[in-house]
Design a protein around this motif. Structure first.
Motif, short mmCIF file in Angstrom:
data_model
loop_
_atom_site.label_atom_id
_atom_site.label_comp_id
_atom_site.label_asym_id
_atom_site.label_seq_id
_atom_site.Cartn_x
_atom_site.Cartn_y
_atom_site.Cartn_z
N VAL A 1 0.82 -1.35 0.20
CA VAL A 1 -0.15 -0.27 -0.06
C VAL A 1 0.80 1.36 -0.06
CG1 VAL A 1 -1.67 1.30 1.45
CG2 VAL A 1 -1.81 -1.31 1.14
N HIS A 2 0.46 2.13 -0.79
CA HIS A 2 1.26 3.36 -1.00
C HIS A 2 0.20 4.43 -1.33
CE1 HIS A 2 0.92 2.65 -5.17
NE2 HIS A 2 1.21 3.81 -5.46
N GLY A 3 0.25 5.82 -0.87
CA GLY A 3 -0.47 6.78 -1.10
C GLY A 3 -2.03 6.63 -0.43
N ALA A 4 -3.05 6.78 -1.12
CA ALA A 4 -4.47 6.61 -0.60
C ALA A 4 -4.99 5.11 -0.75
CB ALA A 4 -5.30 7.53 -1.69
N CYS A 5 -5.15 4.94 0.46
CA CYS A 5 -6.03 3.61 0.95
C CYS A 5 -7.32 4.15 1.36
CB CYS A 5 -5.41 2.76 1.46
SG CYS A 5 -6.07 1.12 1.67
N VAL A 6 -8.50 4.35 0.67
CA VAL A 6 -9.49 5.07 1.28
C VAL A 6 -10.79 4.11 0.96
CG1 VAL A 6 -11.05 7.31 1.05
CG2 VAL A 6 -8.60 7.51 0.93
N ALA A 7 -11.62 4.25 2.17
CA ALA A 7 -13.03 3.65 1.97
C ALA A 7 -13.13 2.37 1.05
CB ALA A 7 -13.94 4.48 1.39
N GLY A 8 -13.48 2.06 0.08
CA GLY A 8 -13.22 0.89 -0.96
C GLY A 8 -12.08 0.13 -0.89
N GLY A 9 -10.93 1.15 -0.96
CA GLY A 9 -9.54 0.77 -0.87
C GLY A 9 -9.38 0.03 0.49
N LEU A 10 -9.85 0.28 1.62
CA LEU A 10 -9.70 -0.25 2.67
C LEU A 10 -10.07 -2.01 2.64
CD1 LEU A 10 -11.14 2.12 5.22
CD2 LEU A 10 -8.75 1.85 4.91
N MET A 11 -11.20 -2.11 1.84
CA MET A 11 -11.74 -3.46 1.83
C MET A 11 -10.67 -4.27 1.33
SD MET A 11 -15.53 -2.11 0.82
CE MET A 11 -16.23 -3.86 0.08
N LEU A 12 -10.05 -3.74 0.24
CA LEU A 12 -9.16 -4.59 -0.48
C LEU A 12 -7.68 -4.92 0.33
CD1 LEU A 12 -9.23 -3.03 -4.01
CD2 LEU A 12 -10.55 -4.88 -3.07
N ALA A 13 -7.33 -3.95 1.11
CA ALA A 13 -6.32 -4.10 1.90
C ALA A 13 -6.73 -5.04 2.99
CB ALA A 13 -5.53 -2.71 2.45
N TRP A 14 -8.00 -4.94 3.53
CA TRP A 14 -8.22 -5.69 4.54
C TRP A 14 -8.43 -7.18 4.42
CZ3 TRP A 14 -11.97 -1.76 7.18
CH2 TRP A 14 -11.34 -0.56 7.77
N VAL A 15 -8.78 -7.77 3.22
CA VAL A 15 -9.06 -8.94 3.10
C VAL A 15 -7.75 -9.53 2.90
CG1 VAL A 15 -11.12 -8.57 1.78
CG2 VAL A 15 -8.98 -8.62 0.20
N CYS A 16 -6.59 -8.90 2.55
CA CYS A 16 -5.25 -9.24 2.71
C CYS A 16 -4.68 -9.83 3.88
CB CYS A 16 -4.25 -8.41 2.16
SG CYS A 16 -4.62 -7.84 0.36
N ASP A 17 -3.74 -10.67 3.77
CA ASP A 17 -3.29 -11.46 5.41
C ASP A 17 -2.23 -10.52 6.03
OD1 ASP A 17 -4.53 -14.03 4.93
OD2 ASP A 17 -3.63 -14.01 3.19
N LEU A 18 -1.67 -9.80 5.16
CA LEU A 18 -0.33 -9.03 5.55
C LEU A 18 -0.63 -7.61 4.80
CD1 LEU A 18 2.51 -11.27 5.96
CD2 LEU A 18 0.97 -10.88 7.71
N ILE A 19 -0.14 -6.43 5.49
CA ILE A 19 0.04 -5.31 4.86
C ILE A 19 1.20 -4.38 4.93
CG2 ILE A 19 -1.16 -2.88 4.57
CD1 ILE A 19 -3.92 -4.13 5.73
N VAL A 20 1.80 -4.34 3.95
CA VAL A 20 3.15 -3.50 4.06
C VAL A 20 2.79 -2.18 3.48
CG1 VAL A 20 5.49 -3.49 3.09
CG2 VAL A 20 4.75 -5.68 3.55
N ALA A 21 3.16 -1.05 4.18
CA ALA A 21 2.86 0.20 3.84
C ALA A 21 3.87 1.12 3.62
CB ALA A 21 1.68 1.03 4.68
N SER A 22 4.05 2.09 2.62
CA SER A 22 5.16 2.96 2.63
C SER A 22 4.85 4.23 3.54
CB SER A 22 5.16 3.51 1.30
OG SER A 22 3.89 4.10 0.57
N ASP A 23 5.65 4.78 3.94
CA ASP A 23 5.57 5.93 4.78
C ASP A 23 4.83 7.12 4.42
OD1 ASP A 23 7.26 6.97 3.03
OD2 ASP A 23 9.08 7.08 4.53
N ASP A 24 4.45 7.08 3.05
CA ASP A 24 3.63 8.11 2.45
C ASP A 24 1.93 7.67 2.32
OD1 ASP A 24 3.65 6.41 0.46
OD2 ASP A 24 3.85 7.89 -1.06
N ALA A 25 1.74 6.29 3.21
CA ALA A 25 0.55 5.95 2.69
C ALA A 25 -0.54 6.48 3.92
CB ALA A 25 0.46 4.34 2.92
N PHE A 26 -1.72 6.55 3.77
CA PHE A 26 -2.59 7.04 4.59
C PHE A 26 -3.99 6.10 4.35
CE2 PHE A 26 -3.42 10.14 1.14
CZ PHE A 26 -4.74 10.02 0.90
N PHE A 27 -4.81 6.06 5.43
CA PHE A 27 -5.98 5.14 5.26
C PHE A 27 -7.19 6.09 5.91
CE2 PHE A 27 -2.22 2.90 6.07
CZ PHE A 27 -2.40 1.71 5.48
N ALA A 28 -8.26 5.93 5.25
CA ALA A 28 -9.37 6.86 5.74
C ALA A 28 -10.86 6.07 5.29
CB ALA A 28 -9.33 8.16 5.15
#
Length: 294
Positions: A138-165
Motif C-alpha cells: 500500500v502506498h498513497g491513498a487507501c480510502v473507503a473501498g480501498g480499505l476493503m481490498l487491503a483488509w482482505v489481505c493477510d499482511l499489509i506492507v505500507a510505505s511511509d506516505d500511505a494513509f487510510f481513511a
C-alpha cells in the motif's frame, strides 16, 4: 462505499481503456496490480471482476505460493468509483460471489442490496478465503473501498506516505460494506476513525496493529518482495491451513456475523438517503467528498 478521488476527465477518444488489473507471476509470487492510475485506482465493476479473475488465476496456479496486491500510479486505491467516465454500476456482470439476482433491471433497495452483496461483501469474503497468503503493498491513498481490498489481505506492507481513511460517515453511512473495522483496529480507535473521517497515517496504522510493516516509499516494492519470497519458502498446505486457522478464529470472534449485521445498517442508511436526499449517497459527489476530506 465510494471515496473521493480526482475529478473525472473526459475518457480517451479513439482508444480502448487499459486493462483494469494487471497480472504477472515471478517465481512463486503472483503480482496483481490495480491499473486505473488516472483515477487513483477507483474501483468500478470491471476492475472488481478483473480482480476476481486474477485471484482465481493465482489460486489455480500450483507454482504460485504467495500473492501480492498493489496499485499502479501514485495511490493504492481511493475507493469505489462514484464519478469517472468508466463508472459501470448500472451494468450487468456475470455473478460469481453469491446467488442474488441481477441488479441492473431492478430498482431502489432491491438493486443496491443485490449488487453490493455480490461485488463488495461477497467478493471480499471470497478473496479473504483464498488459500494462499496475500500481501497488500500500500502506498498513497487507501480510502473507503480501498480499505476493503487491503483488509482482505493477510499482511499489509505500507510505505511511509500511505494513509487510510473511511470518510463515508459524512454520507450518513456507518462505514464501508466490508465492515472489518473493530477487528483490524481496537474498537475505540475504530470509532474515532469513523466518527472523524480523518486520515490515519501509516505509522499510526502500524501502532494500532492494522499494518505489519512501514517502509520508505522507495523501498516498498523491495520490502514486499522480500517478505513474499520468505513466506513462499513454507509448505503450501501448511500456509493454507494456518491461514484458515487464523481466519476461523476471527470468525469465532464475530467477524462474519458482525459484517452481516452492519451490512444491513449500511443499506438502511442508503435507503434513508434515497428518501431524504437526492440520491443514496446523501447527495455527495466526487468533488464534495474530496473537498470535505482534503
Amino acid at each position: 462505499m465510494p471515496a473521493a478521488h480526482d475529478s473525472p476527465e473526459a475518457a480517451p477518444t479513439g482508444a480502448e481503456a487499459p486493462e483494469p488489473v494487471l497480472y504477472e507471476r515471478r517465481g512463486p509470487v503472483a503480482y496483481v496490480t490495480m491499473n486505473r492510475p488516472r483515477y487513483r485506482n477507483a474501483q468500478n465493476s470491471a476492475m472488481t471482476y478483473a480482480l476476481d479473475a486474477a485471484f482465481y488465476r493465482a489460486a489455480d496456479d500450483s507454482e504460485v505460493k504467495v500473492v501480492v496486491l498493489a496499485g499502479a500510479g501514485d495511490h493504492f486505491s481511493a475507493g469505489h468509483d462514484i464519478g469517472t467516465p468508466e463508472r459501470d454500476a448500472h451494468l450487468p456482470f456475470e455473478r460469481r460471489a453469491g446467488l442474488w439476482w441481477d441488479h441492473s433491471d431492478k430498482q431502489g433497495a432491491e438493486s443496491r442490496f443485490a449488487r453490493e452483496s455480490e461485488v463488495y461483501l461477497g467478493m471480499c469474503r471470497r478473496w479473504r478465503e483464498l488459500p494462499k497468503p496475500v500481501i497488500a503493498s500500500v502506498h498513497g491513498a487507501c480510502v473507503a473501498g480501498g480499505l476493503m481490498l487491503a483488509w482482505v489481505c493477510d499482511l499489509i506492507v505500507a510505505s511511509d506516505d500511505a494513509f487510510f481513511a473511511d470518510p463515508v460517515v459524512r454520507m450518513g453511512i456507518p462505514g464501508v460494506e466490508y465492515f472489518a473495522h473493530p477487528w483490524v483496529m481496537p474498537p475505540r480507535v475504530a470509532k474515532e476513525f469513523l466518527f472523524t473521517g480523518d486520515r490515519m497515517s501509516a505509522r499510526r496504522a502500524h501502532e494500532v496493529g492494522m499494518v505489519n510493516r512501514v517502509v520508505p516509499r522507495t523501498e516498498l516494492a523491495g520490502a514486499t518482495d522480500e517478505l513474499a519470497l520468505r513466506i513462499a519458502e513454507m509448505p503450501r498446505l501448511g500456509l493454507a491451513l494456518t491461514k484458515r486457522a487464523v481466519n476461523q478464529a476471527e470468525d469465532l470472534q464475530g467477524l462474519h456475523t458482525g459484517m452481516d449485521s452492519v451490512f444491513g445498517l449500511h443499506h438502511l442508511a442508503h435507503a434513508h438517503n434515497a428518501e431524504t436526499a437526492k440520491d443514496s449517497l446523501g447527495g455527495l459527489d466526487v468533488r464534495a467528498m474530496k473537498e470535505a476530506n482534503a
